[in-house]
Write a protein that holds these residues in place. Sequence first.
Motif, PDB file in Angstrom:
ATOM      1  N   LYS A 186      -5.751  -5.446   9.782  1.00  0.00           N
ATOM      2  CA  LYS A 186      -5.643  -4.018  10.089  1.00  0.00           C
ATOM      3  C   LYS A 186      -4.181  -3.565  10.054  1.00  0.00           C
ATOM      4  O   LYS A 186      -3.855  -2.497   9.515  1.00  0.00           O
ATOM      5  CB  LYS A 186      -6.252  -3.732  11.458  1.00  0.00           C
ATOM      6  N   PHE A 187      -3.299  -4.375  10.628  1.00  0.00           N
ATOM      7  CA  PHE A 187      -1.882  -4.022  10.671  1.00  0.00           C
ATOM      8  C   PHE A 187      -1.295  -3.946   9.262  1.00  0.00           C
ATOM      9  O   PHE A 187      -0.627  -2.971   8.908  1.00  0.00           O
ATOM     10  CB  PHE A 187      -1.114  -5.051  11.504  1.00  0.00           C
ATOM     11  N   LEU A 188      -1.540  -4.968   8.456  1.00  0.00           N
ATOM     12  CA  LEU A 188      -0.978  -4.991   7.110  1.00  0.00           C
ATOM     13  C   LEU A 188      -1.547  -3.877   6.241  1.00  0.00           C
ATOM     14  O   LEU A 188      -0.832  -3.269   5.447  1.00  0.00           O
ATOM     15  CB  LEU A 188      -1.236  -6.355   6.468  1.00  0.00           C
ATOM     16  N   ASP A 189      -2.826  -3.598   6.414  1.00  0.00           N
ATOM     17  CA  ASP A 189      -3.449  -2.544   5.608  1.00  0.00           C
ATOM     18  C   ASP A 189      -2.902  -1.163   5.975  1.00  0.00           C
ATOM     19  O   ASP A 189      -2.788  -0.285   5.115  1.00  0.00           O
ATOM     20  CB  ASP A 189      -4.962  -2.576   5.804  1.00  0.00           C
ATOM     21  N   SER A 190      -2.553  -0.983   7.240  1.00  0.00           N
ATOM     22  CA  SER A 190      -2.092   0.335   7.702  1.00  0.00           C
ATOM     23  C   SER A 190      -0.594   0.553   7.519  1.00  0.00           C
ATOM     24  O   SER A 190      -0.096   1.656   7.745  1.00  0.00           O
ATOM     25  CB  SER A 190      -2.459   0.527   9.184  1.00  0.00           C
ATOM     26  N   THR A 191       0.134  -0.484   7.116  1.00  0.00           N
ATOM     27  CA  THR A 191       1.597  -0.358   7.025  1.00  0.00           C
ATOM     28  C   THR A 191       2.129  -0.583   5.606  1.00  0.00           C
ATOM     29  O   THR A 191       3.329  -0.754   5.424  1.00  0.00           O
ATOM     30  CB  THR A 191       2.278  -1.375   7.963  1.00  0.00           C
ATOM     31  N   LYS A 192       1.261  -0.549   4.599  1.00  0.00           N
ATOM     32  CA  LYS A 192       1.702  -0.846   3.233  1.00  0.00           C
ATOM     33  C   LYS A 192       2.574   0.254   2.629  1.00  0.00           C
ATOM     34  O   LYS A 192       3.142   0.065   1.557  1.00  0.00           O
ATOM     35  CB  LYS A 192       0.496  -1.125   2.332  1.00  0.00           C
ATOM     36  N   ASN A 193       2.702   1.392   3.334  1.00  0.00           N
ATOM     37  CA  ASN A 193       3.584   2.457   2.852  1.00  0.00           C
ATOM     38  C   ASN A 193       4.896   2.496   3.645  1.00  0.00           C
ATOM     39  O   ASN A 193       5.653   3.446   3.557  1.00  0.00           O
ATOM     40  CB  ASN A 193       2.877   3.819   2.954  1.00  0.00           C
ATOM     41  N   PHE A 194       5.166   1.431   4.419  1.00  0.00           N
ATOM     42  CA  PHE A 194       6.377   1.363   5.234  1.00  0.00           C
ATOM     43  C   PHE A 194       7.295   0.261   4.704  1.00  0.00           C
ATOM     44  O   PHE A 194       6.871  -0.885   4.537  1.00  0.00           O
ATOM     45  CB  PHE A 194       6.031   1.075   6.702  1.00  0.00           C
TER      46      PHE A 194
END
Length: 387
Positions: A186-194
Amino acid sequence: MKNNQILLCCAMLALAACSSADKYTIRGTWEDGAGQTVYLKTGDDPKQLVTIDSAVVKSDNSFTIRCKAPAEMTPAVLVTPESRTELLLYRSGRPVDVKIWSEMRRKLKPGQTDSVDVKVQLMKLVNPDPETAVYLSGRDMASGHAFISLGGMFMLMNAQEQGLSLDSVFNVKKQMEEAFEQSLEKFLDSTKNFRSSTFFIRDFVLKTRSFAEAQRWYDSLTPAVKESPEGQMLFSAIERDSKFNVGGTPDNFTLPTPDGDTLALYSLRGHIVLLDFWASWCGPCLAEAPNVKKIYEKYHDKGLEVLGVSLDKEGDHDKWVAAIEKHGLNWKHVSSLKGWDCPVAKQFNVTGIPRMYILDREGKIIAQDLRGEELAKKMDEIFADAQ
């Protein structure tokens, strides 16, 4: 004339914006900290951080650090003698707000069995910007994983000491690990634009997970992140580590043997090589030794070499040699005797042992992290194909 004034105002605003973005400002308050010093440090080695700035707390308990912002995102640490907090320096143009305070907490003092009230100093960032928040969340994720691993080990040890069934402990440990896996995805999927997510992939995923998983998460990053300096940094790290994972050909290394000679990895070219990272103090490594011994005896005459790379420390040379003799590990052995600081172990991102790699006759890695029946089956397949 009016148009010229408008253009001048626009130019001044643009210059001010550039000037603001080119600086980083850390503003803070330190409860009862007047006269104390706060240090801003950075560096790749947590044990050898370099101070890049500092500030003395004013009489009103406030402090300010204002310096030129780095061209790239730079992890840093704000430090006092009793507390610290991690932060991310970059050209955001947004000030970093910090709060330092003390409070009483119940703790065990050394040599005491009862908990007592102890005054502890705390530090935290106040409303960090989104990139910094992602960076800090990644650090928390990594710490959580370490806690789960350590907690699981202690639960197993306590259960064994008390003669309890290990099934319930394994179930709890499994549930904790599954919950972590869900949080990780969940963390990696939600932060791929950071851009700051690249630090987590480099420092945690690339070092503790499979290489394929790190590659998958790099591929999922947005084009803007991949093209950023941080994305290029991650790409370089993945490209470098590809040598030390399945499909890659590791760099040559030379380490001392037990008798004081040296042995190079490339001297074993032409053989199938089982590269085994272990240590004389490692119970799971010695438990795996009989299986490796059986494989070695079965296939050594057909071209198998086993190279044990020990993570024993300086001063443990005799224990290393004694373990080899006691358990009949009659294959090739080397060690830097630097423990976890072994340069070869660092190249291969070895964070736990036993850790094994199978290299083909040209030195390319064809399998890794196999143990027990899986390792024996893979060796059977390799030598069946060679006939």
